[in-house]
Scaffold this motif. Structure first.
Motif, short mmCIF file in Angstrom:
data_model
loop_
_atom_site.label_atom_id
_atom_site.label_comp_id
_atom_site.label_asym_id
_atom_site.label_seq_id
_atom_site.Cartn_x
_atom_site.Cartn_y
_atom_site.Cartn_z
N PRO A 1 0.92 -1.11 0.02
CA PRO A 1 -0.12 0.00 0.24
C PRO A 1 0.80 1.26 0.24
CG PRO A 1 0.02 -0.82 2.30
CD PRO A 1 0.71 -1.80 1.27
N VAL A 2 0.22 2.40 -0.54
CA VAL A 2 0.96 3.75 -0.50
C VAL A 2 1.43 3.95 0.93
CG1 VAL A 2 0.69 6.06 -0.88
CG2 VAL A 2 0.00 4.62 -2.64
N GLY A 3 2.53 4.47 1.03
CA GLY A 3 3.00 4.79 2.51
C GLY A 3 3.70 3.88 3.23
N SER A 4 3.57 2.65 2.85
CA SER A 4 4.23 1.58 3.57
C SER A 4 5.86 1.49 3.24
CB SER A 4 3.64 0.32 3.14
OG SER A 4 3.69 -0.08 1.84
N PRO A 5 6.39 0.93 3.86
CA PRO A 5 8.07 0.72 3.71
C PRO A 5 8.22 -0.41 2.97
CG PRO A 5 7.51 -0.49 5.70
CD PRO A 5 6.06 0.16 5.46
N SER B 1 16.25 4.56 -1.44
CA SER B 1 17.70 4.47 -0.74
C SER B 1 18.34 2.96 -1.03
CB SER B 1 17.76 4.84 0.56
OG SER B 1 17.23 3.83 1.25
N ALA B 2 19.63 3.03 -1.22
CA ALA B 2 20.05 1.66 -0.99
C ALA B 2 21.35 1.45 0.04
CB ALA B 2 20.76 1.66 -2.56
N SER B 3 21.52 0.29 0.20
CA SER B 3 22.33 0.17 1.36
C SER B 3 23.31 -1.17 0.97
CB SER B 3 22.10 -0.24 2.60
OG SER B 3 21.01 -1.21 2.80
N ARG B 4 24.62 -1.29 1.19
CA ARG B 4 25.34 -2.60 1.06
C ARG B 4 25.96 -2.74 2.33
NH1 ARG B 4 29.53 -3.31 -4.16
NH2 ARG B 4 30.26 -5.34 -3.34
N PRO B 5 25.39 -3.55 3.06
CA PRO B 5 25.97 -3.99 4.45
C PRO B 5 26.82 -4.96 4.48
CG PRO B 5 23.74 -4.87 4.38
CD PRO B 5 24.07 -3.95 3.16
N GLN B 6 26.68 -5.81 3.54
CA GLN B 6 27.96 -6.83 3.25
C GLN B 6 28.54 -6.84 1.79
OE1 GLN B 6 27.00 -10.77 5.00
NE2 GLN B 6 25.12 -9.76 6.11
N ASP B 7 29.49 -7.53 1.56
CA ASP B 7 30.25 -7.49 0.32
C ASP B 7 29.20 -7.82 -0.87
OD1 ASP B 7 32.68 -9.41 -1.39
OD2 ASP B 7 32.47 -6.94 -1.61
N ARG B 8 28.44 -8.75 -0.41
CA ARG B 8 27.68 -9.61 -1.59
C ARG B 8 26.04 -9.12 -1.42
NH1 ARG B 8 30.53 -15.11 -1.45
NH2 ARG B 8 30.70 -14.65 0.82
N LEU C 1 17.68 -2.53 -1.44
CA LEU C 1 16.82 -1.34 -1.68
C LEU C 1 15.67 -1.14 -0.97
CD1 LEU C 1 16.47 0.80 -4.25
CD2 LEU C 1 14.86 -0.93 -5.19
N SER C 2 15.57 0.20 -0.51
CA SER C 2 14.72 0.62 0.37
C SER C 2 13.76 1.78 0.22
CB SER C 2 15.21 0.67 1.90
OG SER C 2 16.06 -0.40 2.31
N SER C 3 12.63 1.79 0.85
CA SER C 3 11.80 3.23 1.09
C SER C 3 11.12 3.23 2.24
CB SER C 3 10.87 3.10 -0.27
OG SER C 3 10.05 4.11 -0.03
N LYS C 4 11.03 4.41 2.71
CA LYS C 4 10.40 4.43 4.28
C LYS C 4 8.97 4.52 4.03
CE LYS C 4 14.09 6.67 6.60
NZ LYS C 4 14.55 8.00 7.23
N SER D 1 3.97 6.09 -7.65
CA SER D 1 5.06 6.04 -8.88
C SER D 1 6.49 5.19 -8.47
CB SER D 1 5.48 7.46 -8.95
OG SER D 1 6.02 7.93 -7.75
N ASP D 2 6.20 4.47 -7.42
CA ASP D 2 7.26 3.40 -7.30
C ASP D 2 6.88 2.10 -7.93
OD1 ASP D 2 7.88 4.94 -3.90
OD2 ASP D 2 9.15 5.33 -5.84
#
Lengths: 110, 112
Positions: free
Chosen positions: B14-18, B65-72, B76-79, B84-85
């Protein structure tokens, strides 16, 4: 930003005919790649041509590169129904980014 | 051999969800990692790429936003999702410059 522009956007040909797709790009590149995407799936790499190469072959695929015109072409010979897919060119400008064009939708008619 | 895993395959939110989409690569080390989005019948838009842990380059300013917590691992995230996403999100990896990219099977996200 979109680097490559494929032409035509869509192409329908009879099975057995050759299919030619073109790609134009804007900035200098290290290499140019062609990919295929079946509907709703990830992309599959087909062929890579380096900036110092002019032509490359892989099976029924032939790729040309003209860096003076900033263009490339992909030729699929003796097309088959299984070749129906979208085809994308992608460029690597040496900055770790791989930028794709909008693609050509190829439909092989039985 | 190298493999790339991307999940989930489909997602309705739903719209507004993470949002959190995960991509992992096996069989290689220090890959370049990429997130692309593809609108229906359109080309691929590069969203983020990463050449190493904690190194993220953003191509398009937007709600993601994106994150790379480990090498591999590439996430991909959104709050808060927007309509449009919606789209087809593809993760890819390469060994670096002058090489081809290998793609996951994609996640079809529908925001309702």
């Amino acid at each position: 930003s979109q680097q490559g522009e494929e032409d035509p956007q869509a192409l329908s040909i009879q099975e057995g005919e050759n299919a030619t797709m073109n790609c134009s790009y804007k900035t200098s590149i290290n290499n140019l790649q062609w990919y295929r995407q079946n509907s709703g799936r990830g992309l599959v790499h087909l062929i890579l041509i380096r900036s110092n190469e002019r032509e490359k072959h892989s099976g029924r695929l032939r790729v040309t590169l003209d860096t003076s015109k900033k263009s490339s072409s992909l030729l699929i010979t003796a097309s088959r129904a299984a070749d129906t897919a979208s085809y994308f060119c992608a460029t690597d400008s040496g900055d770790d980014k791989i930028i794709f064009g909008k693609g050509t939708r190829l439909h092989i008619l039985p | 051999s190298q493999t790339i895993h991307q999940w989930p395959a489909t997602l309705v939110q739903p719209v507004g969800s993470p949002l959190s989409l995960e991509c992992t690569v096996e069989g290689t080390s220090n890959p370049n990692l990429y997130w692309y989005r593809q609108a229906a019948g359109r080309g691929l838009q590069l969203l983020f790429y990463s050449v190493g842990i904690g190194q993220i380059s953003s191509e398009v300013p937007q709600n993601l936003s994106a994150s790379r917590p480990q090498d591999r691992q590439f996430i991909l995230s959104s709050k808060k999702l927007l309509l449009s996403d919606s789209g087809f999100y593809l993760c890819a990896w390469s060994t670096g410059r002058l090489t081809e990219a290998f793609f996951g099977q994609g996640t079809r996200l529908t925001v309702v």
